[in-house]
Design an enzyme around this catalytic site. Structure first.
Site, PDB file in Angstrom:
ATOM      1  CG  LEU A 168      -8.907  11.993  -4.471  1.00 17.31           C
ATOM      2  CD1 LEU A 168      -9.436  12.588  -5.030  1.00 17.31           C
ATOM      3  CD2 LEU A 168      -7.654  11.603  -4.280  1.00 17.31           C
ATOM      4  CB  ILE A 169      -8.409   7.893  -0.120  1.00 12.10           C
ATOM      5  CG1 ILE A 169      -8.977   8.570   1.427  1.00 12.10           C
ATOM      6  CG2 ILE A 169      -7.596   6.283   0.659  1.00 12.10           C
ATOM      7  CD1 ILE A 169      -9.598   7.811   1.991  1.00 12.10           C
TER       8      ILE A 169
ATOM      9  CB  SER B 134      -6.869  -4.411  -0.884  1.00  9.52           C
ATOM     10  OG  SER B 134      -5.366  -4.035  -1.878  1.00  9.52           O
ATOM     11  N   GLY B 135      -6.146  -3.210   1.124  1.00 13.06           N
ATOM     12  CA  GLY B 135      -5.712  -3.411   2.483  1.00 13.06           C
ATOM     13  C   GLY B 135      -5.605  -1.551   3.265  1.00 13.06           C
TER      14      GLY B 135
ATOM     15  N   GLY C 124      -5.625   1.174   1.628  1.00  6.19           N
ATOM     16  CA  GLY C 124      -6.732   2.273   1.748  1.00  6.19           C
ATOM     17  C   GLY C 124      -8.229   1.933   1.589  1.00  6.19           C
TER      18      GLY C 124
ATOM     19  CE1 TYR D  78       6.706   0.387  -1.473  1.00  2.54           C
ATOM     20  CE2 TYR D  78       7.717  -0.577   0.090  1.00  2.54           C
ATOM     21  CZ  TYR D  78       7.125  -0.247  -0.593  1.00  2.54           C
ATOM     22  OH  TYR D  78       6.247   0.042   0.888  1.00  2.54           O
TER      23      TYR D  78
END
Length: 294
Positions: free
Chosen positions: A21-22, A27-28, A30, A165
């Site tokens: 499971l991701i 996008s990117g 993932g 972040y």
């Protein structure tokens, strides 16, 4: 070529097929990791907060000739996380790996934002990882599985105007580094992936009008302009890594016999994080990042 299905097939699934499971696959990294995992023979459940944004993922899967099961999962919504994980177990009977990739960029500094803004960054980038990991761990224990989290070189070196972040990514790194030996006693391998600059991420994912942000920065405007010019140049000079290149590190953590705990996605990332990991008094890191704003 037909579009890959977004739900499990109606025939009985192969209970021996490894399932991953991701999160954050619109996008990117993932998206690239989901396609790479499916190509490598993993049953791949690709999740995202808004399945209406899955168009690029569907196209990439179709182009690669692989099937990917696309499902909704909002990492900050515990009910959504539980439903997604339980749905995978109900449909496939096992979960062998989780890739925590979902996250959100953020640009700001403490005097120019609220503490609530910082809490929101932590909620997505730190507590969202915990929500998914907690729901998955019982099932990863059952399979001797892998818990993989995409952090950032910003989880090792604090960077100007990225305080919130980087704080979230530092928290993830510390949490997973602490969890790793505990999980290993029960057969679960824990790894973190540290990308550097990845194409399209900086401006697109933060979603800011940079000129307007600089104009509103008051006494911080000069430093912010210097930082943005320096960071954007990393992309315009073509030095940013492709998502597919970064996803190779995810696949290393997913498939290696004994993956490292900390895996950088490029030589640049290894060199950059190495500055911190050998900097016992902090002078080298602050000497470097100080030049980014002055």
């Amino acid at each position: 070529m037909s579009t890959p299905p977004t739900a499990p097939a109606t025939t009985a699934p192969d209970a021996s097929l490894r399932t991953v499971l991701i999160t954050g696959t619109s996008s990117g990294i993932g998206l690239a990791a989901a396609v790479a995992a499916a190509r490598a023979g993993w049953r791949t459940v690709a999740t995202l907060r808004d399945t209406g944004r899955a168009g690029a993922l569907r196209e990439a899967a179709a182009e690669a000739g692989v099937e990917i099961d696309i499902r909704r999962l909002d990492v900050v919504d515990e009910e959504s996380v539980t439903a997604a994980v339980e749905g995978v177990i109900a449909d496939y009977g096992r979960l062998d790996a989780v890739v925590n990739n979902a996250g959100a960029g953020h640009l700001g500094t403490l005097e120019l934002e609220t503490v609530a803004d910082v809490r929101e960054v932590m909620e997505v980038n730190f507590f969202g990882v915990l929500n998914v990991s907690k729901a998955a761990l019982p099932h990863l224990r059952a399979t001797g599985g892998r818990l993989i989290t995409v952090t950032s070189v910003g989880g090792v070196i604090g960077q100007p105007f990225n305080e919130a972040y980087c704080a979230a990514k530092f928290a993830v790194e510390g949490y997973m580094e602490s969890l790793a030996p505990v999980a290993s006693t029960l057969g679960v391998t824990v790894s973190v992936i540290e990308p550097g600059a990845v194409a399209t991420e900086f401006v697109n994912n933060i979603g800011l009008d940079l000129d307007a942000r600089i104009a509103a920065a008051g006494p911080y405007a000069g430093a912010l302009r210097t930082y943005i010019d320096r960071t954007v140049s990393q992309f315009t000079e073509g030095s940013a890594q492709t998502p597919a290149g970064a996803a190779e590190a995810v696949m290393e953590a997913l498939t290696a016999d004994r993956p490292a705990f900390r895996i950088q996605t490029s030589q640049w990332a290894r060199d950059f994080t190495g500055t911190k990991l050998t900097d016992q008094d902090g002078a080298a890191v602050l000497g470097m990042t100080g030049t980014w704003v002055a």
